[in-house]
Design a protein around this motif. Structure first.
Motif, PDB file in Angstrom:
ATOM      1  N   SER A  68       0.826  -1.200   0.000  1.00 19.72           N
ATOM      2  CA  SER A  68       0.000   0.000   0.000  1.00 19.72           C
ATOM      3  C   SER A  68       0.867   1.260   0.000  1.00 19.72           C
ATOM      4  CB  SER A  68      -0.917  -0.021   1.225  1.00 19.72           C
ATOM      5  OG  SER A  68      -1.643   1.172   1.322  1.00 19.72           O
ATOM      6  N   HIS A  69       1.892   1.281   0.827  1.00 18.79           N
ATOM      7  CA  HIS A  69       2.789   2.444   0.879  1.00 18.79           C
ATOM      8  C   HIS A  69       3.613   2.570  -0.392  1.00 18.79           C
ATOM      9  CE1 HIS A  69       1.721   3.605   4.899  1.00 18.79           C
ATOM     10  NE2 HIS A  69       1.974   2.382   5.354  1.00 18.79           N
ATOM     11  N   LEU A  70       4.072   1.452  -0.935  1.00 22.78           N
ATOM     12  CA  LEU A  70       4.846   1.495  -2.185  1.00 22.78           C
ATOM     13  C   LEU A  70       3.999   2.027  -3.334  1.00 22.78           C
ATOM     14  CD1 LEU A  70       6.824  -1.836  -1.819  1.00 22.78           C
ATOM     15  CD2 LEU A  70       7.822   0.466  -1.903  1.00 22.78           C
ATOM     16  N   PHE A  71       2.738   1.591  -3.413  1.00 24.65           N
ATOM     17  CA  PHE A  71       1.859   2.094  -4.467  1.00 24.65           C
ATOM     18  C   PHE A  71       1.576   3.585  -4.270  1.00 24.65           C
ATOM     19  CE2 PHE A  71       0.143  -2.461  -4.881  1.00 24.65           C
ATOM     20  CZ  PHE A  71       1.059  -2.764  -5.885  1.00 24.65           C
ATOM     21  N   ALA A  72       1.449   4.028  -3.029  1.00 25.21           N
ATOM     22  CA  ALA A  72       1.238   5.455  -2.759  1.00 25.21           C
ATOM     23  C   ALA A  72       2.478   6.264  -3.150  1.00 25.21           C
ATOM     24  CB  ALA A  72       0.894   5.673  -1.291  1.00 25.21           C
ATOM     25  N   ILE A  73       3.658   5.725  -2.862  1.00 23.75           N
ATOM     26  CA  ILE A  73       4.906   6.382  -3.270  1.00 23.75           C
ATOM     27  C   ILE A  73       4.938   6.524  -4.783  1.00 23.75           C
ATOM     28  CG2 ILE A  73       7.407   6.004  -3.486  1.00 23.75           C
ATOM     29  CD1 ILE A  73       7.282   4.884  -0.566  1.00 23.75           C
ATOM     30  N   HIS A  74       4.608   5.447  -5.474  1.00 20.38           N
ATOM     31  CA  HIS A  74       4.615   5.476  -6.937  1.00 20.38           C
ATOM     32  C   HIS A  74       3.618   6.507  -7.473  1.00 20.38           C
ATOM     33  CE1 HIS A  74       5.258   4.076 -10.972  1.00 20.38           C
ATOM     34  NE2 HIS A  74       3.959   3.853 -11.116  1.00 20.38           N
ATOM     35  N   LYS A  75       2.431   6.539  -6.896  1.00 18.82           N
ATOM     36  CA  LYS A  75       1.422   7.513  -7.323  1.00 18.82           C
ATOM     37  C   LYS A  75       1.933   8.935  -7.111  1.00 18.82           C
ATOM     38  CE  LYS A  75      -3.227   9.175  -6.355  1.00 18.82           C
ATOM     39  NZ  LYS A  75      -4.426   8.990  -5.539  1.00 18.82           N
ATOM     40  N   VAL A 113       9.845   1.904   9.002  1.00 19.75           N
ATOM     41  CA  VAL A 113       9.904   3.329   9.359  1.00 19.75           C
ATOM     42  C   VAL A 113      10.481   4.129   8.195  1.00 19.75           C
ATOM     43  CG1 VAL A 113      10.988   5.012  10.914  1.00 19.75           C
ATOM     44  CG2 VAL A 113      10.015   2.904  11.834  1.00 19.75           C
ATOM     45  N   GLY A 114      11.484   3.595   7.524  1.00 18.38           N
ATOM     46  CA  GLY A 114      12.054   4.258   6.356  1.00 18.38           C
ATOM     47  C   GLY A 114      11.042   4.386   5.232  1.00 18.38           C
ATOM     48  N   LEU A 115      10.241   3.349   5.050  1.00 20.85           N
ATOM     49  CA  LEU A 115       9.181   3.395   4.052  1.00 20.85           C
ATOM     50  C   LEU A 115       8.202   4.527   4.355  1.00 20.85           C
ATOM     51  CD1 LEU A 115       7.969   1.924   1.559  1.00 20.85           C
ATOM     52  CD2 LEU A 115       6.758   0.458   3.161  1.00 20.85           C
ATOM     53  N   LEU A 116       7.838   4.650   5.627  1.00 23.31           N
ATOM     54  CA  LEU A 116       6.941   5.731   6.036  1.00 23.31           C
ATOM     55  C   LEU A 116       7.598   7.101   5.868  1.00 23.31           C
ATOM     56  CD1 LEU A 116       5.375   4.174   9.255  1.00 23.31           C
ATOM     57  CD2 LEU A 116       4.395   4.293   6.957  1.00 23.31           C
ATOM     58  N   MET A 117       8.905   7.184   6.113  1.00 23.23           N
ATOM     59  CA  MET A 117       9.626   8.444   5.933  1.00 23.23           C
ATOM     60  C   MET A 117       9.559   8.902   4.471  1.00 23.23           C
ATOM     61  SD  MET A 117      12.988   7.582   8.276  1.00 23.23           S
ATOM     62  CE  MET A 117      13.999   8.883   7.609  1.00 23.23           C
ATOM     63  N   VAL A 118       9.810   7.966   3.562  1.00 23.01           N
ATOM     64  CA  VAL A 118       9.790   8.301   2.134  1.00 23.01           C
ATOM     65  C   VAL A 118       8.379   8.697   1.709  1.00 23.01           C
ATOM     66  CG1 VAL A 118      10.130   7.374  -0.197  1.00 23.01           C
ATOM     67  CG2 VAL A 118      11.800   6.874   1.606  1.00 23.01           C
ATOM     68  N   ARG A 119       7.396   7.917   2.138  1.00 21.92           N
ATOM     69  CA  ARG A 119       6.025   8.246   1.759  1.00 21.92           C
ATOM     70  C   ARG A 119       5.601   9.603   2.310  1.00 21.92           C
ATOM     71  NH1 ARG A 119       0.142   5.371   2.344  1.00 21.92           N
ATOM     72  NH2 ARG A 119      -0.928   7.128   1.378  1.00 21.92           N
ATOM     73  N   SER A 120       5.897   9.866   3.570  1.00 19.18           N
ATOM     74  CA  SER A 120       5.459  11.145   4.151  1.00 19.18           C
ATOM     75  C   SER A 120       6.190  12.319   3.490  1.00 19.18           C
ATOM     76  CB  SER A 120       5.628  11.158   5.668  1.00 19.18           C
ATOM     77  OG  SER A 120       6.965  11.069   6.030  1.00 19.18           O
ATOM     78  N   TYR A 121       7.437  12.133   3.110  1.00 22.60           N
ATOM     79  CA  TYR A 121       8.166  13.179   2.390  1.00 22.60           C
ATOM     80  C   TYR A 121       7.434  13.520   1.091  1.00 22.60           C
ATOM     81  CZ  TYR A 121      11.722  15.409  -0.483  1.00 22.60           C
ATOM     82  OH  TYR A 121      12.381  16.271  -1.303  1.00 22.60           O
ATOM     83  N   LEU A 122       7.049  12.497   0.346  1.00 21.48           N
ATOM     84  CA  LEU A 122       6.350  12.724  -0.922  1.00 21.48           C
ATOM     85  C   LEU A 122       4.939  13.257  -0.705  1.00 21.48           C
ATOM     86  CD1 LEU A 122       7.612   9.589  -2.841  1.00 21.48           C
ATOM     87  CD2 LEU A 122       8.153  11.978  -3.365  1.00 21.48           C
ATOM     88  N   ASP A 123       4.256  12.789   0.339  1.00 22.10           N
ATOM     89  CA  ASP A 123       2.930  13.331   0.660  1.00 22.10           C
ATOM     90  C   ASP A 123       3.027  14.829   0.927  1.00 22.10           C
ATOM     91  OD1 ASP A 123       1.659  10.859   0.402  1.00 22.10           O
ATOM     92  OD2 ASP A 123       1.562  10.488   2.571  1.00 22.10           O
ATOM     93  N   ARG A 124       4.025  15.229   1.699  1.00 20.41           N
ATOM     94  CA  ARG A 124       4.223  16.657   1.995  1.00 20.41           C
ATOM     95  C   ARG A 124       4.560  17.438   0.728  1.00 20.41           C
ATOM     96  NH1 ARG A 124       7.079  14.455   6.151  1.00 20.41           N
ATOM     97  NH2 ARG A 124       9.052  15.100   5.253  1.00 20.41           N
ATOM     98  N   ALA A 125       5.383  16.848  -0.122  1.00 19.65           N
ATOM     99  CA  ALA A 125       5.762  17.523  -1.372  1.00 19.65           C
ATOM    100  C   ALA A 125       4.532  17.770  -2.252  1.00 19.65           C
ATOM    101  CB  ALA A 125       6.793  16.694  -2.130  1.00 19.65           C
ATOM    102  N   ARG A 126       3.571  16.880  -2.177  1.00 23.77           N
ATOM    103  CA  ARG A 126       2.319  17.029  -2.938  1.00 23.77           C
ATOM    104  C   ARG A 126       1.311  17.900  -2.204  1.00 23.77           C
ATOM    105  NH1 ARG A 126      -0.808  12.316  -3.843  1.00 23.77           N
ATOM    106  NH2 ARG A 126      -2.254  13.804  -4.736  1.00 23.77           N
ATOM    107  N   GLY A 127       1.573  18.203  -0.943  1.00 29.54           N
ATOM    108  CA  GLY A 127       0.643  19.006  -0.162  1.00 29.54           C
ATOM    109  C   GLY A 127      -0.552  18.222   0.340  1.00 29.54           C
ATOM    110  N   THR A 128      -0.366  16.898   0.506  1.00 33.18           N
ATOM    111  CA  THR A 128      -1.474  16.070   1.016  1.00 33.18           C
ATOM    112  C   THR A 128      -1.245  15.670   2.434  1.00 33.18           C
ATOM    113  OG1 THR A 128      -0.420  14.053   0.148  1.00 33.18           O
ATOM    114  CG2 THR A 128      -2.061  15.140  -1.241  1.00 33.18           C
TER     115      THR A 128
END
Length: 128
Positions: A68-75, A113-128
């Motif tokens: 789920s997190h990997l697919f969100a990162i990809h999106k 935790v690293g997976l969550l770090m990467v996802r949250s970084y990208l979520d913030r970059a998108r403003g979500t």
């Protein structure tokens, strides 16, 4: 990718496996990187080989959450970087936000935790 069986959604693990393997191919990840992103033991190449052959990904909560997190990162990457070569290279490139490590290295080093770090970084970059 989701099916309804007993009132709650159930993931189609065959489709999810094919999707994540294709995503890893696009990202041009090594077997070691794929193992790290899936949270497999470093010496567990057998599971990775099975997934590459099309066998469904493990039906464990950890594995499905990782997907789920990997697919969100990809999106996020597809939305942030419409240029395919930039989008697909991002996971392997050193990043100042991660102290010069690549996102894959962060996930390898810190696990879930690293997976969550990467996802949250990208979520913030998108403003979500």
């Amino acid at each position: 990718m989701f099916a309804e069986t007993t009132g709650k959604p159930e993931i189609d693990r065959h489709k999810a496996t094919a999707m994540v393997m294709r995503m890893f191919d696009n990202w041009q990840l090594s077997s070691e990187d794929r193992i790290a992103l899936l949270g497999l033991a470093k010496e567990n190449r057998t599971a990775l080989s099975k997934y590459k052959r099309g066998e469904p990904i493990a039906n464990s909560r950890d594995t499905l959450e990782r997907l789920s997190h990997l697919f969100a990162i990809h999106k996020n990457l597809r939305l942030l970087y419409p240029q395919r070569e930039v989008c697909y290279a991002w996971m392997r490139k050193p990043n100042g936000a991660f102290e010069g490590l690549s996102p894959v290295q962060i996930i390898d080093r810190y696990g879930f935790v690293g997976l969550l770090m990467v996802r949250s970084y990208l979520d913030r970059a998108r403003g979500t």
